[in-house]
Design a protein around this motif. Structure first.
Motif, PDB file in Angstrom:
ATOM      1  N   LYS A  53       6.844 -39.420 -33.038  1.00 22.99           N
ATOM      2  CA  LYS A  53       5.533 -39.388 -32.379  1.00 22.99           C
ATOM      3  C   LYS A  53       4.485 -38.797 -33.313  1.00 22.99           C
ATOM      4  CE  LYS A  53       3.183 -37.633 -28.251  1.00 22.99           C
ATOM      5  NZ  LYS A  53       3.341 -36.848 -26.981  1.00 22.99           N
ATOM      6  N   GLU A  54       4.820 -37.687 -33.982  1.00 22.09           N
ATOM      7  CA  GLU A  54       3.890 -37.035 -34.906  1.00 22.09           C
ATOM      8  C   GLU A  54       3.570 -37.936 -36.087  1.00 22.09           C
ATOM      9  OE1 GLU A  54       1.359 -34.185 -36.358  1.00 22.09           O
ATOM     10  OE2 GLU A  54       2.435 -34.057 -34.448  1.00 22.09           O
ATOM     11  N   ALA A  55       4.577 -38.711 -36.533  1.00 24.51           N
ATOM     12  CA  ALA A  55       4.403 -39.586 -37.697  1.00 24.51           C
ATOM     13  C   ALA A  55       3.729 -40.904 -37.347  1.00 24.51           C
ATOM     14  CB  ALA A  55       5.751 -39.862 -38.349  1.00 24.51           C
ATOM     15  N   GLY A  56       3.639 -41.200 -36.046  1.00 25.13           N
ATOM     16  CA  GLY A  56       3.044 -42.463 -35.625  1.00 25.13           C
ATOM     17  C   GLY A  56       3.928 -43.664 -35.892  1.00 25.13           C
ATOM     18  N   VAL A  57       5.236 -43.459 -35.800  1.00 28.76           N
ATOM     19  CA  VAL A  57       6.184 -44.557 -36.015  1.00 28.76           C
ATOM     20  C   VAL A  57       7.166 -44.589 -34.858  1.00 28.76           C
ATOM     21  CG1 VAL A  57       5.999 -44.351 -38.526  1.00 28.76           C
ATOM     22  CG2 VAL A  57       7.839 -43.158 -37.320  1.00 28.76           C
ATOM     23  N   ALA A  58       7.880 -45.697 -34.738  1.00 34.89           N
ATOM     24  CA  ALA A  58       8.935 -45.780 -33.736  1.00 34.89           C
ATOM     25  C   ALA A  58      10.123 -44.932 -34.190  1.00 34.89           C
ATOM     26  CB  ALA A  58       9.363 -47.225 -33.554  1.00 34.89           C
ATOM     27  N   GLU A  59      10.855 -44.380 -33.220  1.00 38.02           N
ATOM     28  CA  GLU A  59      11.994 -43.538 -33.580  1.00 38.02           C
ATOM     29  C   GLU A  59      13.020 -44.313 -34.392  1.00 38.02           C
ATOM     30  OE1 GLU A  59      14.979 -40.269 -31.475  1.00 38.02           O
ATOM     31  OE2 GLU A  59      13.820 -41.652 -30.232  1.00 38.02           O
ATOM     32  N   GLY A  60      13.155 -45.604 -34.090  1.00 36.77           N
ATOM     33  CA  GLY A  60      14.094 -46.422 -34.850  1.00 36.77           C
ATOM     34  C   GLY A  60      13.726 -46.522 -36.320  1.00 36.77           C
ATOM     35  N   THR A  61      12.429 -46.417 -36.611  1.00 33.82           N
ATOM     36  CA  THR A  61      11.987 -46.460 -38.017  1.00 33.82           C
ATOM     37  C   THR A  61      12.572 -45.305 -38.810  1.00 33.82           C
ATOM     38  OG1 THR A  61       9.899 -47.489 -37.337  1.00 33.82           O
ATOM     39  CG2 THR A  61       9.961 -46.478 -39.527  1.00 33.82           C
ATOM     40  N   ILE A  62      12.664 -44.134 -38.161  1.00 35.98           N
ATOM     41  CA  ILE A  62      13.243 -42.972 -38.836  1.00 35.98           C
ATOM     42  C   ILE A  62      14.660 -43.278 -39.276  1.00 35.98           C
ATOM     43  CG2 ILE A  62      14.050 -40.596 -38.503  1.00 35.98           C
ATOM     44  CD1 ILE A  62      11.649 -40.110 -36.727  1.00 35.98           C
ATOM     45  N   PHE A  63      15.437 -43.887 -38.389  1.00 39.65           N
ATOM     46  CA  PHE A  63      16.844 -44.127 -38.693  1.00 39.65           C
ATOM     47  C   PHE A  63      17.049 -45.302 -39.648  1.00 39.65           C
ATOM     48  CE2 PHE A  63      16.980 -41.867 -34.583  1.00 39.65           C
ATOM     49  CZ  PHE A  63      17.688 -40.743 -35.006  1.00 39.65           C
ATOM     50  N   ARG A  64      15.992 -46.074 -39.891  1.00 41.15           N
ATOM     51  CA  ARG A  64      16.089 -47.095 -40.940  1.00 41.15           C
ATOM     52  C   ARG A  64      15.958 -46.465 -42.321  1.00 41.15           C
ATOM     53  NH1 ARG A  64      13.260 -50.559 -37.285  1.00 41.15           N
ATOM     54  NH2 ARG A  64      11.239 -50.087 -38.243  1.00 41.15           N
ATOM     55  N   HIS A  65      15.291 -45.325 -42.372  1.00 38.34           N
ATOM     56  CA  HIS A  65      15.099 -44.636 -43.649  1.00 38.34           C
ATOM     57  C   HIS A  65      16.071 -43.470 -43.838  1.00 38.34           C
ATOM     58  CE1 HIS A  65      11.481 -46.834 -44.751  1.00 38.34           C
ATOM     59  NE2 HIS A  65      10.993 -46.628 -43.538  1.00 38.34           N
ATOM     60  N   TYR A  66      16.453 -42.843 -42.744  1.00 34.77           N
ATOM     61  CA  TYR A  66      17.315 -41.666 -42.820  1.00 34.77           C
ATOM     62  C   TYR A  66      18.431 -41.798 -41.789  1.00 34.77           C
ATOM     63  CZ  TYR A  66      13.151 -39.963 -45.200  1.00 34.77           C
ATOM     64  OH  TYR A  66      12.081 -39.837 -46.043  1.00 34.77           O
ATOM     65  N   LYS A  67      19.653 -41.495 -42.196  1.00 36.46           N
ATOM     66  CA  LYS A  67      20.795 -41.660 -41.304  1.00 36.46           C
ATOM     67  C   LYS A  67      20.783 -40.649 -40.162  1.00 36.46           C
ATOM     68  CE  LYS A  67      23.874 -43.505 -44.888  1.00 36.46           C
ATOM     69  NZ  LYS A  67      25.133 -43.285 -45.644  1.00 36.46           N
ATOM     70  N   SER A  68      20.236 -39.473 -40.418  1.00 39.73           N
ATOM     71  CA  SER A  68      20.242 -38.424 -39.407  1.00 39.73           C
ATOM     72  C   SER A  68      19.068 -37.483 -39.650  1.00 39.73           C
ATOM     73  CB  SER A  68      21.555 -37.624 -39.467  1.00 39.73           C
ATOM     74  OG  SER A  68      21.629 -36.918 -40.701  1.00 39.73           O
ATOM     75  N   LYS A  69      18.863 -36.584 -38.689  1.00 39.81           N
ATOM     76  CA  LYS A  69      17.805 -35.582 -38.846  1.00 39.81           C
ATOM     77  C   LYS A  69      18.108 -34.670 -40.034  1.00 39.81           C
ATOM     78  CE  LYS A  69      17.416 -32.225 -35.825  1.00 39.81           C
ATOM     79  NZ  LYS A  69      17.115 -31.428 -34.613  1.00 39.81           N
ATOM     80  N   LYS A  70      19.379 -34.403 -40.266  1.00 39.81           N
ATOM     81  CA  LYS A  70      19.739 -33.570 -41.407  1.00 39.81           C
ATOM     82  C   LYS A  70      19.342 -34.239 -42.724  1.00 39.81           C
ATOM     83  CE  LYS A  70      23.494 -31.091 -43.674  1.00 39.81           C
ATOM     84  NZ  LYS A  70      24.920 -30.692 -43.653  1.00 39.81           N
ATOM     85  N   ASP A  71      19.444 -35.557 -42.785  1.00 39.75           N
ATOM     86  CA  ASP A  71      19.021 -36.267 -43.995  1.00 39.75           C
ATOM     87  C   ASP A  71      17.530 -36.068 -44.258  1.00 39.75           C
ATOM     88  OD1 ASP A  71      21.502 -37.172 -44.616  1.00 39.75           O
ATOM     89  OD2 ASP A  71      21.227 -39.204 -43.850  1.00 39.75           O
TER      90      ASP A  71
END
Length: 224
Positions: A53-71
């Motif tokens: 939400k803060e980044a202005g992207v879909a949550e799925g976009t995060i997981f396309r770039h990073y496997k997990s929050k730890k990443d």
């Protein structure tokens, strides 16, 4: 001119990542948002949905770039410790040890303790989060040790040995003296910021620094 905060240093680092083949704008936005939320809430209290939400992207976009929050944490923190945190933390220490080395050891410690306390007070939440994550993540702890602790230890070794050579300090094992200095400084900061901030106010910060340095240099036994 005011020094940039640690968070500003992190954000500047993200902005300086020019190679678009390695960092897309969406990835930058994710890292910017992660830095902001990790700084405000800590790693465990920040969710990927909040980051998205803060980044202005879909949550799925995060997981396309990073496997997990730890990443995300490691993508932010590991290189930042090498690129930003180490110079940020060590810059004043190098200057103090270099410029103050001809002064009495008591004065050097007073300046060092004052500087470190001011640094922590100005960047309290970021320092706390970094230490928390270092406790839970081996990668971050190892990066901290490699990028900060080793350099501080070497600078301290040279200063301590120089002061022993001129007879200002007792010829004790350098490691033991370094440990005493570091323990005293950490204790000062810990009680000032975490354990007894109200009780600490009984004396001014300068008085507390002077007491800590006096006890470091002279001990607590009555030798009269």
């Amino acid at each position: 001119m005011n020094k940039p905060s640690f968070e500003e240093g992190l954000l500047q680092y993200v902005e300086e990542l020019k190679d678009e083949s390695e960092m897309t704008e969406k990835q930058r936005n994710i890292l910017r948002a992660s830095i902001k939320l990790f700084a405000e809430k800590g790693f465990h209290a920040s969710s990927t949905s909040e980051i998205a939400k803060e980044a202005g992207v879909a949550e799925g976009t995060i997981f396309r770039h990073y496997k997990s929050k730890k990443d995300i944490l490691l993508a932010v923190v590991a290189p930042v410790l090498l690129k930003v945190a180490a110079p940020f933390i060590l810059k004043d220490v190098r200057e103090i040890f270099k410029e103050e080395s001809k002064k009495p050891f008591t004065e050097v410690m007073t300046q060092l303790y004052r500087n470190r306390l001011e640094l922590v007070m100005a960047n309290e939440k970021h320092v706390r989060i970094m230490l928390q994550e270092a406790f839970f993540h081996d990668e971050i702890r190892e990066a901290l040790i490699a990028s900060v602790f080793a350099d501080v230890k070497e600078m301290a070794r040279k200063l301590i040995e120089a002061k022993v050579d001129v007879g200002e300090l007792r010829p004790l094992p350098t490691q033991a003296v370094f440990r005493a200095v570091l323990s005293s400084m950490i204790g000062l900061i810990l009680f000032r910021q975490v354990l007894e901030p109200d009780e600490f106010g009984t004396y001014s910060d300068e008085e507390q620094i002077a007491l800590s340095v006096d006890i470091l240099m002279n001990g607590i036994a009555n030798r009269e």
